[in-house]
Design an enzyme around this catalytic site. Structure first.
Site, short mmCIF file in Angstrom:
data_model
loop_
_atom_site.label_atom_id
_atom_site.label_comp_id
_atom_site.label_asym_id
_atom_site.label_seq_id
_atom_site.Cartn_x
_atom_site.Cartn_y
_atom_site.Cartn_z
CD GLN A 133 86.07 -11.18 45.59
OE1 GLN A 133 85.01 -10.85 46.13
NE2 GLN A 133 87.12 -10.38 45.56
CB CYS A 176 95.27 -1.02 30.83
SG CYS A 176 96.92 -1.25 30.21
CG HIS A 200 90.96 -8.04 52.83
ND1 HIS A 200 90.58 -7.19 51.82
CD2 HIS A 200 91.91 -8.84 52.32
CE1 HIS A 200 91.31 -7.48 50.73
NE2 HIS A 200 92.12 -8.47 51.02
CB SER A 238 91.40 -13.27 51.53
OG SER A 238 91.90 -12.02 51.96
N1 PMP Z 1 92.04 -13.98 44.88
C1 PMP Z 1 90.91 -13.32 44.61
C2 PMP Z 1 89.83 -14.00 43.83
C3 PMP Z 1 90.73 -12.03 45.07
O1 PMP Z 1 89.61 -11.37 44.81
C4 PMP Z 1 91.78 -11.43 45.82
C5 PMP Z 1 91.66 -10.04 46.37
N2 PMP Z 1 91.04 -9.18 45.59
C6 PMP Z 1 92.94 -12.15 46.06
C7 PMP Z 1 93.03 -13.43 45.58
C8 PMP Z 1 94.07 -11.56 46.88
O2 PMP Z 1 93.66 -11.48 48.20
P1 PMP Z 1 94.50 -10.79 49.36
O3 PMP Z 1 94.17 -9.35 49.30
O4 PMP Z 1 94.00 -11.45 50.61
O5 PMP Z 1 95.93 -11.10 49.14
#
Ligand code: PMP
Length: 396
Positions: free
Chosen positions: A177, A322, A198, A196
Site C-alpha cells: 500500500q 462478520c 495493481h 504489488s
Molecule cells: N499486502 C497488502 C498490505 C495488501 O493491501 C494486499 C492487497 N490488498 C496484499 C498484500 C495482497 O496483494 P496481491 O493482491 O498483490 O496478492
C-alpha cells in the site's frame, strides 16, 4: 459519472502501464530463457527492468525477484525462512498484517513460531514495544507493513528497521500500500520488501519480493531456473514493464499529489463528521496514507451504505460485517478495539491520484442523501440488523 473510491483494493490500469504492456508484448514476447537473438533481447529488457526497480528502491538488482503479486511474495518469504531458519527460531509480525503475511507465516513456520507485535490504540507498532519483544524473544525476523490497507496508518518502519538492525534482526516490510503513494527510495534499507503492481496503476498478477541477499535460496515455485533460480516459470515481462511504467507515473509529483489529496480527503472527513454526529474515523490522529478514510458510521449496516452508494455511482468498501467471530475479519478494526456491533458499520473510502475535489465533495453529498434515505426507512435505528455472516472486504 461514477467515482471510484476503492483504490486500496485495486487501481485502474494507468495509460502509461497499458502502453508499456502493449509495447513489451509486441516487441519482447519471446521466452527470455531461449537462446536466439530475440529471446536475448527479452532477457536484456527483463534485466533492465530489474535494474530500474532496484534503482528506484535503492537495492542491488540481484536482490529483486519478480512475482505474481504481494500474496506470492509474502508466501515466498515465509516458505524460504521455513527452510533456512533453525527449527526453534521464531518470527514476529504486527497484529495488523495482511492475511497473506499472517496466514503464510503461520502455515509455513507453525503457529507457535509466530509472535504477534501488538499495536497502540491508533494502530501503530511502538518501537519500545518491539524492542522489549526483541530482547525477550530474539526473533530471527520482524515483519511490519509500511502502510495499512484498511486504516491507511503509516508505521514508523524506518525506526523499527533501525531497531532491528541494531539487534541483528532481519526486517521485512509489506509495502503493497506504500509503493506509488509515498516515496520508495528509503524502503531499500529494509532486508525484505514486498510490492504489488495493481495497487499503483499496474496490471494484476505482477509484483516483487526484494531478498536480503541475492544468494538466498527462496524458491516458492519449483521448476526451471528463472529469476536467477528464485522463482520458476516463464517471466511475465510485459507485466513487469507495465508495473515499472505505472510506478514511474504514480511517483511523478508525489509530493504535490499527497498534499492536495490529503486536503480533499480531510475536507471530506470534516463534512462527514458534520453531517453525521457520532461518526468515528479510525486512527484519525495517526499519520495515514493521503487517500484513505476508515469510518464507523453512527447507524445502519455498512452493506446498506455500500449498495445505496453503488446505485448513485460511487464505489466504496465495507468493513467487516462478520458477526461470526471468525478470525481474520477486519483484524485491524478489532486491533483498534472496535466492538462486533461497530464492525458492522465500518466503511472504507480510498481515493486515487486523480480523484478530484468535486468527486470527494460529491461522495460526502451522496452519503448525506443515503443517510437521510436510510433514516427514513429505518427510523434512524442503529445498524443492528439480523444480517448474519458477511465476509470481510479487507482481504482485498
Ligand atoms: N499486502 C497488502 C498490505 C495488501 O493491501 C494486499 C492487497 N490488498 C496484499 C498484500 C495482497 O496483494 P496481491 O493482491 O498483490 O496478492
Amino acid at each position: 459519472m461514477p467515482a471510484y473510491f476503492d483504490h486500496n483494493a485495486t487501481t485502474p490500469l494507468h495509460p502509461a502501464a497499458r502502453e508499456a504492456w502493449l509495447q513489451a508484448s509486441d516487441r519482447h514476447w519471446h521466452n527470455a530463457s531461449s537462446l536466439y537473438r530475440e529471446a536475448g533481447l527479452t532477457s536484456q529488457a527483463l534485466e533492465a527492468a530489474r535494474e530500474a526497480l532496484g534503482d528506484l528502491l535503492g537495492v542491488e538488482p540481484e536482490r529483486v525477484v519478480f512475482t505474481s503479486g504481494a500474496t506470492e511474495s509474502n508466501n515466498a518469504l515465509f516458505a524460504g525462512l521455513s527452510k533456512c531458519l533453525p527449527p526453534d527460531a521464531v518470527v514476529a509480525i504486527s497484529a495488523i498484517e495482511h492475511p497473506s503475511v499472517r496466514e503464510a507465516a503461520r502455515a509455513w513456520l507453525g503457529r507457535g513460531r509466530v509472535l504477534e507485535i501488538p499495536v497502540d490504540p491508533q494502530g501503530i507498532v511502538q518501537p519500545a514495544i518491539l524492542k522489549a519483544l526483541i530482547l525477550q524473544h530474539g526473533p530471527a525476523l520482524v515483519s511490519v507493513m509500511a502502510a495499512n490497507n484498511e486504516s491507511g496508518v503509516l508505521q514508523p518502519w524506518p525506526e523499527l528497521r533501525e531497531l532491528c538492525r541494531e539487534n541483528g534482526v532481519h526486517f521485512h516490510t509489506d509495502a503493497a500500500q506504500w509503493m506509488g503513494k509515498l516515496p520508495a527510495e528509503a524502503l531499500g534499507t529494509c532486508n525484505y520488501i514486498t510490492g504489488s503492481a495493481h495497487k499503483f496503476g499496474g496490471p494484476k498478477g505482477t509484483g516483487f519480493l526484494v531478498l536480503a541477499d541475492a544468494a538466498e535460496s527462496f524458491p516458492l515455485l519449483l521448476g526451471g531456473p528463472q529469476e536467477h533460480g528464485h522463482r520458476a516459470g516463464t517471466e511475465n515481462y510485459p507485466g513487469i514493464a507495465a508495473m515499472l511504467a505505472a510506478l514511474k507515473a504514480a511517483n511523478q509529483n508525489l509530493g504535490e499529489t499527497s498534499l492536495k489529496q490529503s486536503r480533499y480527503r480531510d475536507a471530506f472527513a470534516a463534512q462527514m463528521k458534520q453531517t453525521f454526529p457520532g461518526l468515528r474515523i479510525i486512527s484519525a490522529g495517526a499519520p495515514r496514507l493521503w487517500n484513505t478514510v476508515l469510518m464507523v458510521m453512527p447507524r445502519h449496516d455498512n452493506l446498506k451504505w455500500l449498495t445505496r452508494l453503488t446505485r448513485r455511482g460511487f464505489a466504496i468498501s465495507t468493513g467487516s460485517a462478520c458477526s461470526s467471530g471468525k478470525e481474520g475479519s477486519s483484524v485491524v478494526v478489532q486491533a483498534l478495539g472496535a466492538s462486533w456491533e461497530e464492525l458492522k458499520r465500518v466503511v472504507r473510502v480510498s481515493g486515487g491520484w486523480d480523484t478530484s475535489e468535486t468527486d470527494w465533495r460529491d461522495l460526502a453529498g451522496a452519503f448525506a442523501e443515503v443517510g437521510a434515505e436510510l433514516d427514513e426507512g429505518g427510523k434512524g435505528r442503529a445498524g443492528t440488523s439480523s444480517n448474519p455472516v458477511m465476509p470481510s472486504q479487507f482481504w482485498d
